[in-house]
Design an enzyme around this catalytic site. Structure first.
Site, PDB file in Angstrom:
ATOM      1  N   SER A  98      -2.858   6.785   5.867  1.00 25.75           N
ATOM      2  CA  SER A  98      -2.231   5.713   6.638  1.00 25.75           C
ATOM      3  C   SER A  98      -3.116   5.332   7.811  1.00 25.75           C
ATOM      4  O   SER A  98      -3.503   6.179   8.622  1.00 25.75           O
ATOM      5  CB  SER A  98      -0.855   6.167   7.152  1.00 25.75           C
ATOM      6  OG  SER A  98      -0.314   5.218   8.047  1.00 25.75           O
ATOM      7  N   SER A 125       0.912   3.714   2.259  1.00 23.29           N
ATOM      8  CA  SER A 125       0.940   4.410   3.543  1.00 23.29           C
ATOM      9  C   SER A 125       2.323   4.937   3.918  1.00 23.29           C
ATOM     10  O   SER A 125       2.435   5.817   4.765  1.00 23.29           O
ATOM     11  CB  SER A 125       0.435   3.481   4.655  1.00 23.29           C
ATOM     12  OG  SER A 125       1.349   2.429   4.883  1.00 23.29           O
ATOM     13  N   SER A 148       0.835  -1.202   0.000  1.00 23.13           N
ATOM     14  CA  SER A 148       0.000   0.000   0.000  1.00 23.13           C
ATOM     15  C   SER A 148       0.869   1.251   0.000  1.00 23.13           C
ATOM     16  O   SER A 148       2.093   1.174   0.138  1.00 23.13           O
ATOM     17  CB  SER A 148      -0.929   0.009   1.219  1.00 23.13           C
ATOM     18  OG  SER A 148      -0.181   0.237   2.396  1.00 23.13           O
ATOM     19  N   LYS A 166       5.368   0.589   9.464  1.00 21.00           N
ATOM     20  CA  LYS A 166       5.175   2.011   9.778  1.00 21.00           C
ATOM     21  C   LYS A 166       6.476   2.554  10.367  1.00 21.00           C
ATOM     22  O   LYS A 166       7.437   1.825  10.602  1.00 21.00           O
ATOM     23  CB  LYS A 166       4.038   2.211  10.782  1.00 21.00           C
ATOM     24  CG  LYS A 166       2.697   1.616  10.385  1.00 21.00           C
ATOM     25  CD  LYS A 166       2.055   2.312   9.200  1.00 21.00           C
ATOM     26  CE  LYS A 166       0.729   1.646   8.843  1.00 21.00           C
ATOM     27  NZ  LYS A 166       0.134   2.232   7.615  1.00 21.00           N
TER      28      LYS A 166
END
Length: 323
Positions: A288, A128, A126, A183
């Site tokens: 995100s 994010s 993705s 992250k």
């Protein structure tokens, strides 16, 4: 064993097929562990049972051939065909079901050990973490940087470095531990992290942001405001979408442990990070799903530290280390 092995391999194939087809969520660590255990069992059986039995049968064949040759020679018959090389080779040949089990054990074992304790590859699914990581980047994760953990159960047995602010970390998604998320670590245990009106503060101090040229996302065909963010000891890039509201929609907030440590408002969120947990955010701040939505990452969920892009099939120039 032939039938049993066929059923076993078919079960593995069905599991992989259902996982690939989206019928269920797979667990590659568990699958690799089971494959290692099963092939080890076959490898031990081959080494200490099946191969000695084949070698003994081949030895008997040669002995019987030599005895038959000697018996015929005693009768004055010397011109006989006593070459049993081909038959001996067939007796020594490993059957297919051992080729596909015991024969694969060394390779599977090496992959299992490297993936469990050294490095694990991931593909970014993705956006994010844009602009640091793009969709389609293949990255490597250092599995021992934060300590040695037992495979499958992920229990730390040998501590090493602690996560630091700015680390790009892979972890098991607290809402669904079967999924891996990636992250950036923003808050450490004991920190107060606030993200109000799209301004990040740690322990009351604003994190410095310097405007950069706009970032063009080729996938979405749009430009986004880009900033250089200076976390302690590390500078990296982030994206901010000024058209998005600063608050977290109430319906998007999960019911997570230590939720009482966070205060939500129309300006954003303020959280006190509990002991043994971390507050993480994506670099693509307004695109995100991170700690603002589902809470803190417990230490036992940590997988490792991402540190290098080893391949991007659409842009090989992206290969290299990142911050």
């Amino acid at each position: 064993m032939n039938l049993f092995t066929s059923v076993l391999l078919a079960a593995f194939a069905v599991y992989l097929g259902g996982w690939y087809g989206g019928q269920w969520q797979g667990n590659f660590s568990l699958l690799l562990f089971l494959m290692t255990v099963v092939t080890l069992a076959y490898w031990l059986a081959e080494r200490y049972k099946f191969r000695p039995e084949r070698e003994a049968a081949a030895a008997r064949l040669v002995t019987e051939a030599e005895a038959r040759k000697a018996q015929l020679a005693a009768q004055g018959i010397t011109q006989v065909d006593t070459d049993v090389t081909q038959a001996r080779d067939r007796l020594l040949m490993q059957p297919w079901w051992l080729d596909w089990t015991a024969g694969l054990f060394p390779v599977i074992c090496v992959v299992f050990l490297m993936r469990s304790f050294l490095f694990e590859p991931f593909k970014i699914p993705s956006g994010s973490m844009i602009p640091t990581l793009l969709v389609g980047d293949f990255i490597l994760v250092n599995k021992f940087h934060y300590g040695i953990r037992l495979p499958v159960i992920n229990k730390k047995i040998i501590p090493n470095n602690e996560p630091q602010r700015g680390d790009v970390m892979v972890f098991r998604y607290p809402v669904n531990p079967k999924m891996d998320y990636i992250k950036r670590v923003v808050g450490l245990p004991g920190d107060e992290v606030s993200y109000l009106n799209k301004e990040l503060r740690i322990n009351g101090k604003p994190v410095e942001e310097v405007p950069l040229s706009e970032f063009y996302d080729a996938d979405s065909l749009r430009y986004s405001k880009q900033y250089s963010e200076a976390l302690p000891g590390l500078t990296h890039r982030i994206l901010i979408d000024t058209d998005r509201p600063p608050f977290v929609p109430p319906q998007a907030i999960e019911d997570y442990p230590f939720k009482e440590n966070c205060r939500y408002s129309g300006e954003g969120v303020v959280c006190k990070v509990p002991a043994g947990h971390y507050f993480v955010m994506g670099d693509n701040r307004d695109n995100s799903q991170d700690s603002r939505f589902w809470g803190f990452v417990p230490d036992e969920n940590i997988v490792g530290k991402a540190f290098v892009i080893w391949m991007n099939l659409g842009d090989v120039k992206r290969i290299g280390f990142f911050q």
